[in-house]
Design a protein around this motif. Structure first.
Motif: not given
Length: 338
Positions: A196, A151, A223, A194
């Protein structure tokens, strides 16, 4: 140092990086190598900065020594096809990772084992809460391979440059290996990444795809959400976000993609905001045609795409190119489109 903390940590540990003693905002003058699946947690992008300038020269020399030791010791794995430096970079004196060296944070993992990113007990490694500035070759964050479930969130990636993508880069645009006797693009095994809530601005890439954010072959199930991607430049395609190569089931949603640009004197570059494309085919089919491997399935939803420029190319906002290819013909569908 941040590097010292990573070297001392165990897989899955959380490393809290705060301001240095007596300072409200700290600048860590390091080129960080994240070679373990740790949770690298800054106190906030306004409080902790990684300055990736290659000054003094010992800084990059030490980086090269460190990655060579990690590979020689079996602590990180090269990807298939990575044993030989890409053409044109040998003169830089870096046999290993020539297009990644000097990244603000360089992420490289093991293909398997207890210390791998993909091991169930290690999933959720992260880079969170940093400003990263000043990289001149490897980009702000360069994710080499075997970094499943990583992440990258709540960072400010500003004013970095890279050979392939200047802000955040996942995977490789050029690595080729062999499957049997057939050439294929290397799968970097960066699944379930991910990205973000990052501020990705004023970064520049010299090739590949994506000046702000670059996603290359083998980033399945990624994502990308809730990012501010503004004012980035690429002399490849995809000024803001570039997805190049086969990565299945990616999602790009709820991002602000503003005033990014793709341009090169050598030829048209496309997709000023978002560029999604399959790689050029490597092996002729029965008709003698080079069929792209395809891009894989990508969902683009609920983004604000405004003020982007594709220079002399196509798709100021979004460009799709060769999204269907070998991936579609392999489905044995009755009617496939290219």
């Amino acid at each position: 140092t941040i590097q010292g903390a990573i070297d001392a940590a165990g897989a899955g540990d959380i490393i809290l990086v705060g301001p240095k003693v007596g300072e409200t905002q700290s600048q860590y003058d390091e080129l960080v190598i994240m070679w373990k699946p740790v949770r690298l947690q800054g106190w906030g992008a306004g409080a902790v900065t990684i300055n990736a300038r290659q000054v003094p020269t010992e800084k990059i020399a030490n980086w090269r020594t460190k990655v060579n030791q990690l590979v020689a010791g079996g602590l990180i794995d090269l990807l298939p096809g990575q044993e030989v430096a890409p053409g044109g970079f040998v003169a830089l004196g870096a046999a290993l990772f020539p297009t990644e060296e000097g990244a603000g944070i360089f992420v490289a993992g093991k293909s398997s084992g207890n210390n791998s990113f993909g091991n169930p007990q290690n999933r959720g490694a992260r880079i969170d809460g940093f400003s990263i500035v000043g990289a001149s070759q490897g980009g702000g964050i360069a994710v080499n391979g075997y970094a499943q479930y990583l992440e990258i969130g709540n960072n400010r990636i500003i004013g970095n440059a890279g050979a392939f993508g200047g802000g955040i880069r996942v995977g490789h645009p050029q690595l080729i290996t062999q499957q049997g006797n057939t050439d294929i693009y290397t799968d970097a095994v960066n699944d379930f990444v991910r990205v973000h809530h990052n501020h990705i601005a004023r970064n520049g890439g010299r090739g590949g795809a994506g000046g702000g954010l670059s996603l290359h072959t083998g980033a399945d199930e990624y994502t990308v959400e809730q990012n501010w991607i503004c004012g980035n430049f690429s002399s490849g395609s995809g000024g803001g976000i570039g997805h190049l190569g086969l990565s299945d089931d990616g999602v790009i949603e709820d991002n602000m993609i503003l005033f990014n640009e793709s341009f090169a004197q050598a030829g048209p570059r496309s997709g000023g905001g978002i560029f999604i494309a399959g790689q050029t085919g490597l092996v002729p089919d029965n008709a003698g045609l080079l069929l792209s491997p395809g891009s894989g399935t990508v969902t683009v939803d609920s983004n604000l795409i405004r003020g982007n420029l594709a220079g002399a190319g196509d798709g100021g906002g979004i460009q799709l190119l060769s999204v269907n290819g070998e991936d579609a013909t392999g489905n044995n569908c009755n009617q496939c489109y290219s």
